[in-house]
Motif scaffolding. Structure first.
Motif, short mmCIF file in Angstrom:
data_model
loop_
_atom_site.label_atom_id
_atom_site.label_comp_id
_atom_site.label_asym_id
_atom_site.label_seq_id
_atom_site.Cartn_x
_atom_site.Cartn_y
_atom_site.Cartn_z
N TRP A 1 -14.56 46.27 -11.41
CA TRP A 1 -14.93 47.41 -10.56
C TRP A 1 -13.63 48.14 -10.20
O TRP A 1 -12.58 47.50 -10.06
N GLY B 1 -12.61 39.12 -4.82
CA GLY B 1 -13.38 39.39 -3.61
C GLY B 1 -14.82 38.92 -3.81
O GLY B 1 -15.18 38.45 -4.88
N HIS B 2 -15.63 39.05 -2.77
CA HIS B 2 -17.04 38.61 -2.83
C HIS B 2 -17.19 37.20 -3.36
O HIS B 2 -18.05 36.90 -4.18
N TYR C 1 -11.50 42.38 0.50
CA TYR C 1 -11.15 42.59 1.90
C TYR C 1 -10.15 41.53 2.39
O TYR C 1 -10.16 40.41 1.92
N TYR D 1 -26.01 43.06 0.12
CA TYR D 1 -24.68 43.69 0.18
C TYR D 1 -23.59 42.64 -0.03
O TYR D 1 -22.54 42.93 -0.57
N ASP D 2 -23.83 41.43 0.44
CA ASP D 2 -22.97 40.30 0.06
C ASP D 2 -23.79 39.03 0.21
O ASP D 2 -24.95 39.07 0.64
N ASP E 1 -14.11 43.77 -6.84
CA ASP E 1 -14.34 44.86 -5.89
C ASP E 1 -14.21 44.33 -4.45
O ASP E 1 -14.33 43.14 -4.20
N GLU E 2 -13.94 45.25 -3.54
CA GLU E 2 -13.95 44.98 -2.10
C GLU E 2 -13.21 43.68 -1.76
O GLU E 2 -13.77 42.77 -1.15
N ASN F 1 -14.70 35.38 2.01
CA ASN F 1 -14.96 36.39 0.97
C ASN F 1 -13.85 36.55 -0.07
O ASN F 1 -14.12 36.88 -1.21
N THR F 2 -12.58 36.32 0.32
CA THR F 2 -11.49 36.62 -0.61
C THR F 2 -10.68 35.37 -0.97
O THR F 2 -10.35 34.56 -0.11
N ASP G 1 -12.69 50.04 -7.44
CA ASP G 1 -12.30 50.51 -6.09
C ASP G 1 -10.92 50.05 -5.63
O ASP G 1 -10.25 50.75 -4.89
N MET G 2 -10.48 48.88 -6.09
CA MET G 2 -9.16 48.40 -5.68
C MET G 2 -8.03 49.13 -6.42
O MET G 2 -6.87 49.06 -6.03
#
Length: 486
Positions: free
Chosen positions: A205, A99-100, A159, A309-310, A156-157, A121-122, A207-208
């Motif tokens: 990270w 991600g990111h 999305y 934030y990104d 992370d993130e 982003n992904t 979160d996933m």
């Protein structure tokens, strides 16, 4: 905010490793500034850095297109590593690998590797070329970081994972899930890192991973390959829930865990000043987490300092602005709380006569590197827009005799010029002087594009409103052929 422990005891931190995160995807500092702040980081209790290079890394060959205009050169990276080592700061590089990925996938030449065609982003985990791309990035970064004990692969993130065409087809097959898709890419990247660099441990990270059931995590093979970094930046972090999550990860077979707090950059996408109290509370909660779990459950803590934030969002608090918060957070981690004597230590380190953690203002000028930037940004944040608003929206002469109606028609009573123009000129002159001072201070620390961006976002809109008012006044009082009336 007082400590439950007597902070007179020497430091017996619950977190043996305290790594400061440098987020270089926005307003990356010049190496000369890093040379000024690394000794301070060390003095405050940091013993490592998590460096998120993003587009500031000097990628080569086919990846050269990823470089930002002012990307560090290989010799500058060497200098950063040398400076870090000189001040007892172990460097862990971070490269996003899932991600990111905006800084990679925004480029047309690599857009075909997006999970969803319209979103940069992904990364699409089904393409062999995706893993090859990530592998090349990892190799180039680790080549300049020989002997790194850890390598952070982001993740992370992620999305829109599972929403691309290839993923949808893959998910239609029996037993395939988004969790499995996520874990298989993590495993592939981590296996690559482990295979090529046996002495380097990948970090991710967490979160996933949080919502993936224990049994799925256990059999995935991922716990044997990576160490998760549990991040939570809230002031009211749930200590018990975090302890339970750590227990779940340990049961799944993760040998080591890390925590991640935030000292800046997590309280508002366009935040200009750092709310110290929020970040202090976040760290006090993390201390409770560490105290409520078995000793040495956590390898250490990363104090994140987000700069955007990104890749495509605006800048949040600049590094010099966040340094008082970083000082408060590091010292609190080191001594187990933030009692009066710790506050006095922080004031001493920063050269601040009186630090106010509940407000954005502190008495007297500080002397830490970049403190002039903090002082000037505080002035801009508190007074620039409000002073312009006061003149344009609350001054009776402007609102009564030079309203939007009058301005559009270039109408003004000549006597009103004497009331409005001197005030507007004086206000503009005052802010012009301060902004020139701020621009010079920013240029010492940052590259031209970051200086331009910060001023354009935070200063120019208000100055332009003043300049427009003066321009309209000028046009309204310039001689015309015919008399004007309402």
């Amino acid at each position: 905010m007082s400590s439950t422990k007597n902070s007179e005891m020497s430091s017996s931190s619950l977190f043996k490793k305290r790594f400061v995160h440098l987020d270089l995807k926005g307003a990356p500092p010049k190496v000369s500034y890093l040379s000024e702040v690394f000794p301070l980081f060390h003095a405050l209790g940091a013993n490592g850095l998590l460096v998120e290079y993003e587009d500031m890394f000097p990628y080569e060959g086919q990846l050269q297109l990823l470089r930002a205009k002012h990307a560090y050169s290989p010799s500058e990276i060497n200098e950063i590593l040398h400076l870090a080592a000189q001040h007892g700061l172990e460097v862990v590089p971070l490269v996003q690998t899932f991600g990111h990925m905006e800084f990679v996938l925004k480029h047309q030449a690599l857009a075909h590797l997006r999970e969803v065609a319209v979103f940069p982003n992904t990364l699409n985990p089904h393409e062999a070329e995706s893993l090859a791309l990530v592998g090349t990035m990892v190799d180039q970064v680790l080549k300049l970081h020989p002997g790194s004990r850890w390598f952070h692969m982001g993740c992370d993130e992620v999305y829109y994972l599972g929403e691309g065409e290839a993923s949808r087809q893959w998910l239609q097959q029996e037993h395939n899930t988004k969790a499995k898709l996520c874990l298989s890419h993590m495993k592939a990247v981590a296996s690559y890192v482990r295979g090529r660099y046996p002495t380097t441990t990948p970090l991710v990270w967490d979160d996933m991973l949080r919502d993936i059931p224990e049994d799925q995590l256990s059999v995935s093979g991922v716990p044997q390959l990576v160490e998760p970094v549990l991040w939570d930046y809230r002031a009211n972090l749930d200590v018990q829930a975090k302890a339970l999550l750590m227990e779940k990860y340990r049961k799944c077979g993760f040998p080591q865990l890390w925590a991640a707090s935030a000292f800046k950059g997590s309280t508002g996408v366009s935040q200009a000043l750092t709310p110290i109290e929020h970040h202090l509370r976040n760290h006090l909660q993390w201390l409770q987490v560490a105290a409520s779990t078995p000793a040495d459950s956590l390898q250490g803590i990363v104090l994140t300092g987000w700069q955007r934030y990104d890749h495509l969002s605006v800048l949040c608090e600049l590094l010099p602005v966040g340094i008082p918060s970083l000082a408060v957070c590091l010292q609190s981690l080191l001594y187990g709380g933030f009692a009066e004597d710790i506050k006095a230590r922080v004031e001493n380190f920063l050269g601040i006569p009186s630090l106010d953690v509940t407000n954005f203002t502190s008495e007297g000028a500080a002397s830490f590197p970049g403190s002039d930037i903090l002082a000037l940004i505080t002035q801009v944040s508190f007074h620039l827009r409000s002073s312009v608003d006061a003149l344009l929206e609350r001054d009776r002469y402007v609102t009564g005799w030079f309203s939007p109606y009058h301005r559009r028609r270039k109408l003004v009573h000549p006597v009103m010029l004497q009331h409005i123009q001197p005030q507007a000129l004086s206000l503009l002159a005052r802010w012009d002087t301060l902004v020139r001072e701020l621009e010079a201070a920013l240029q010492r620390v940052f590259y031209p594009d970051a200086v331009e961006e910060w001023l354009e976002e935070n200063v120019q809109p208000s100055l332009r409103r003043l300049q427009d008012l003066l321009q309209d006044l000028h046009e309204a009082t310039s001689p015309t052929d015919g008399a004007q009336g309402p």
